[in-house]
Design an enzyme around this catalytic site. Structure first.
Site, mmCIF file in Angstrom:
data_model
loop_
_atom_site.group_PDB
_atom_site.id
_atom_site.type_symbol
_atom_site.label_atom_id
_atom_site.label_comp_id
_atom_site.label_asym_id
_atom_site.label_seq_id
_atom_site.Cartn_x
_atom_site.Cartn_y
_atom_site.Cartn_z
ATOM 1 N N ASP A 119 55.706 -8.125 -121.286
ATOM 2 C CA ASP A 119 56.112 -7.240 -120.068
ATOM 3 C C ASP A 119 55.281 -7.553 -119.089
ATOM 4 O O ASP A 119 54.062 -8.014 -119.241
ATOM 5 C CB ASP A 119 55.861 -5.891 -120.435
ATOM 6 C CG ASP A 119 56.385 -4.902 -119.496
ATOM 7 O OD1 ASP A 119 57.643 -4.606 -119.512
ATOM 8 O OD2 ASP A 119 55.905 -4.796 -118.172
ATOM 9 N N ARG A 379 57.764 -1.834 -108.213
ATOM 10 C CA ARG A 379 58.836 -2.726 -107.725
ATOM 11 C C ARG A 379 60.064 -1.868 -106.828
ATOM 12 O O ARG A 379 60.504 -0.925 -107.369
ATOM 13 C CB ARG A 379 59.465 -3.464 -108.718
ATOM 14 C CG ARG A 379 58.645 -4.371 -109.473
ATOM 15 C CD ARG A 379 58.973 -5.310 -110.480
ATOM 16 N NE ARG A 379 58.303 -6.322 -111.017
ATOM 17 C CZ ARG A 379 57.996 -6.927 -111.937
ATOM 18 N NH1 ARG A 379 58.616 -6.337 -113.045
ATOM 19 N NH2 ARG A 379 56.990 -7.536 -112.235
HETATM 20 C C1 MIC Z 1 60.162 -4.562 -115.382
HETATM 21 O O1 MIC Z 1 59.603 -3.656 -114.862
HETATM 22 O O2 MIC Z 1 60.889 -5.147 -114.586
HETATM 23 C C2 MIC Z 1 60.363 -4.614 -116.667
HETATM 24 C C3 MIC Z 1 61.674 -4.155 -117.196
HETATM 25 O O3 MIC Z 1 59.439 -3.859 -117.512
HETATM 26 C C4 MIC Z 1 60.152 -5.851 -117.219
HETATM 27 C C5 MIC Z 1 60.463 -6.529 -118.753
HETATM 28 C C6 MIC Z 1 61.836 -6.401 -119.047
HETATM 29 O O4 MIC Z 1 62.621 -6.680 -118.158
HETATM 30 O O5 MIC Z 1 62.291 -5.844 -119.832
HETATM 31 C C7 MIC Z 1 58.888 -6.537 -117.135
HETATM 32 O O6 MIC Z 1 58.295 -6.063 -116.252
HETATM 33 O O7 MIC Z 1 58.519 -7.686 -117.698
HETATM 34 FE FE1 SF4 Z 2 58.598 0.138 -117.183
HETATM 35 FE FE2 SF4 Z 2 58.869 0.226 -114.645
HETATM 36 FE FE3 SF4 Z 2 56.301 -0.201 -116.025
HETATM 37 FE FE4 SF4 Z 2 58.550 -2.211 -116.083
HETATM 38 S S1 SF4 Z 2 57.438 -1.621 -114.372
HETATM 39 S S2 SF4 Z 2 57.053 -1.534 -117.728
HETATM 40 S S3 SF4 Z 2 60.212 -0.771 -116.117
HETATM 41 S S4 SF4 Z 2 57.540 1.581 -116.270
#
Ligand code: MIC
Ligand code: SF4
Length: 639
Positions: A119, A379
């Site tokens: 992640d 994001r």
């Molecule tokens: C994200 O914040 O975009 C995610 C979902 O946590 C991703 C991982 C994924 O796509 O499963 C990340 O940041 O790596």
């Molecule tokens: Fe989960 Fe959002 Fe953190 Fe990615 S950025 S790990 S989707 S809480």
């Protein structure tokens, strides 16, 4: 010359290579983490390696992303992950326990260790003085098998914090200020190492927020010293014995230094649709708000929700705003409940949702048509919220509350008295939702549901690649553009043939059909291609559709590694001007023999030749030649 903190931890874990920026190094990994959305693939890959038990000091598997169980698919994934964890000696965090990064920081992070996570926000543990790195699932699987993790030695950029934050300004504003200055590309190839007197004014969760969202600068990771503040946090978590002091030597020389005076920062926000589109909150004040979401791994700690509770106490949110709050962990929720602070959230009108990623990855809570949504997340890429025309602003919890109360973007300094927040000396701890593995593994049966499909296998790269430019894109294409999130698509994470149909869905809905019809081809893009998530699906889906090579001005680190791991040739233009000359639909031909560093691409349609670069280590070149890492790993029989 003194050493930086990052160099000290890296040196302790260095097994191969020299610590010279730009050179490839191989690191020993102490801990790994996965989450469910990337984890099913990671464990299918791990199983394919035939290793009987993980070889790390600790490996963890969290379920926090795909929490909607609309049908059997996500539930099947959860059951599969639980079986794998029990069988291979992995700690399993049950659905509902919380978000991987928050839970890891609370219960497992420890100074001077290395962590590799599937992640991209894994660097959050840098708030605890760790070198914590995001990677694709296959790299994490390889680390679980006891192999090294290879990466380019980053340069170490110092971020000097001075002063103290003003009331109503918090850690989120600090990282937004860093993003404002560095942009979404400014951290590429660097570690952001925080130092200076300002550091000790920040609690561990606040450091976590900053390290977490450092990812948005493209950085390899972010790291804070381990000091008395760290010690107090670990003590509060009943883990003081895991503390050690860690800081840079006096006289260290960073490759560059960014100075941030905390006193000068005012409430900031990232405007749609990029985390670096930063302005002061006062500049956007008055914009009507439809939705406010508080939570995500960036801002869902006990510190944040205590602040939110204090600010919402005895108030009522505006009638036109939907406010959701998701805490980062069961621990946060339990502490808030025991202290009575949860009631302030409920009474004010917040919709309390599950301890999980939730709206951050488009699992529910999509804003209304053309809606304005203020989120404490990291994001705000176009469409990530689930509503294509929504406008998402990234803000601090303080700004989120002020705006939810007023129904329009509001500077939190207008809220009046600033509440004093302090973390408990002793947190209420409850590890009931972790399942710790036992030694008895033979009887464990792993159950795979019908949506969990075997991994496709890919052939070695041929000497000549020919095909059309299927898509020409601009700068900063995110992995959300390549393979979006959202509940419909996320539930297909274990099924590559099905999920591939969604590649570039919101950029060009005809992409998948076109790619298949044309027998694959090329993608052309600008700078920072593949920024954002670590999802391997953003490489696997195009590969499955026949994409052979991607030619861009520059790549984001994790996506670049994922392309190699799944056998797509990642090329960069030697002369960036050549980007201009290529038109979508052009027929390209690449002489890929030997996958050498300097290669030539011919645009057959326009009869011009271009120089491109394949900048790889010898190891990665072999992986790519074999058609990807799984094929390469199998040859070298780990075990
Ligand atoms: C994200 O914040 O975009 C995610 C979902 O946590 C991703 C991982 C994924 O796509 O499963 C990340 O940041 O790596
Ligand atoms: Fe989960 Fe959002 Fe953190 Fe990615 S950025 S790990 S989707 S809480």
């Amino acid at each position: 010359m003194g050493k930086s903190l990052s160099e000290k931890v890296i040196a302790e874990h260095l097994v191969e290579g020299r610590m010279k920026p730009g050179e490839q190094i191989g690191l020993r990994i102490d801990h790994t983490l996965t989450q469910d959305a990337t984890g099913t693939l990671a464990y299918l890959e791990f199983e394919a390696m035939g290793v009987p038990r993980v070889k790390t000091k600790l490996s963890l598997s969290f379920v926090d992303h795909n929490m909607l169980q609309n049908d059997f698919r996500n539930a099947d994934d959860h059951r599969y992950l639980q079986g794998v964890a029990a069988k291979y000696g992995i700690v399993f965090s049950r659905p509902g326990n919380g978000i991987c990064h928050q839970l890891y920081l609370e219960r497992f992070a420890r100074p001077a260790y290395t962590l590799l996570g599937s992640d991209s926000h894994t660097p959050m543990a840098g708030g605890m003085g760790m070198i914590a790195l995001g990677a694709g699932g296959l790299d994490v699987a390889v680390a679980m098998a006891g192999e090294l993790f290879y990466l380019e030695m980053p340069s170490i950029m110092g971020v000097k914090l001075t002063g103290t934050l003003s009331p109503f300004v918090s850690a989120k504003d600090v990282i937004l200020e860093v993003l404002r200055r560095l942009t979404v590309r400014g951290g590429v190839g660097k570690v952001l190492e925080y130092f200076g007197a300002g550091v000790r004014t920040l609690s561990v969760p606040e450091r976590g927020t900053i390290a977490n969202m450092g990812t948005e600068t493209g950085t390899t990771t972010s790291v804070f010293p381990s000091d008395e503040v760290t010690r107090a946090f670990l003590k509060g978590q009943g883990r003081e014995d895991q503390w050690m002091e860690l800081r840079a030597d006096d006289g260290v020389k960073y490759s560059e230094v960014l100075e941030v005076n905390l006193k000068e920062i005012e409430p900031l926000m990232a405007l749609p649709h990029s985390p670096d589109n930063v302005k002061t909150v006062s500049e956007a004040e008055g914009t009507p708000v439809d939705q406010v979401c508080i939570g995500s791994c960036t801002n869902s700690s006990l510190r944040d929700l205590k602040m939110v509770a204090a600010l919402l106490k005895d108030k009522k949110i505006n009638n036109n705003v939907s406010l959701t709050i998701s805490s980062g962990s069961r621990q946060v929720l339990e502490n808030l409940t025991a202290s009575g602070e949860l009631v302030h959230l409920i009474r004010a009108g917040a919709r309390i949702i599950e301890n999980a990623c939730g709206p951050c990855i488009g699992i529910g809570q999509a804003p209304p048509t053309n809606g304005v949504s203020l989120r404490t997340f990291n994001r705000n890429f176009h469409g990530r919220s689930g509503t294509q025309n929504a406008k998402v602003y990234l803000v601090s919890p303080e700004t989120a509350v002020a705006s939810a109360l007023h129904g329009e973007i509001t500077d939190p300094r207008k809220l009046g008295k600033y509440p004093e927040i302090s973390l408990p000396e002793k947190f209420m701890i409850n590890d009931n939702m972790f399942i710790f593995p036992t030694e008895k593994v033979h009887a464990i049966e792993i159950v795979s549901g019908p949506n969990i499909k075997p991994l496709p296998s890919f052939k070695p790269i041929p000497d000549r690649l020919r095909g059309a430019v299927l898509l020409k894109l601009g700068d900063n294409v995110s992995t959300d553009d390549i393979l979006p999130g959202g509940s419909e698509i996320l539930s297909l994470r274990s099924n590559i043939p099905e999920i591939s149909k969604y590649a570039f869905r919101y950029v060009d809905s005809s992409f998948a059909d076109r790619a298949l019809r044309k027998g694959g081809g090329f993608i052309v893009g600008g700078e920072n291609y593949g920024q954002g998530s670590s999802r391997e699906h953003a490489a696997l889906a195009p590969k499955y559709l026949g994409v052979k090579a991607i030619i861009v001005k520059s790549f984001a680190r994790i996506h670049f590694a994922n392309l190699i791991n799944f056998g797509i040739v990642p090329l960069t233009f030697v002369d960036k001007q050549d980007y201009m000359g290529i038109v979508q639909g052009d027929m390209l031909e690449l002489d890929a023999k030997g996958l050498k560093k300097a290669l030539r691409v011919k645009d057959v349609t326009r009869n011009v030749e271009m120089q491109v670069e394949l900048d790889l280590s010898d190891r990665d070149r072999d992986v790519l030649k074999a058609g990807g890492k799984l094929a390469a790993v199998k040859y070298h029989s780990i075990g």
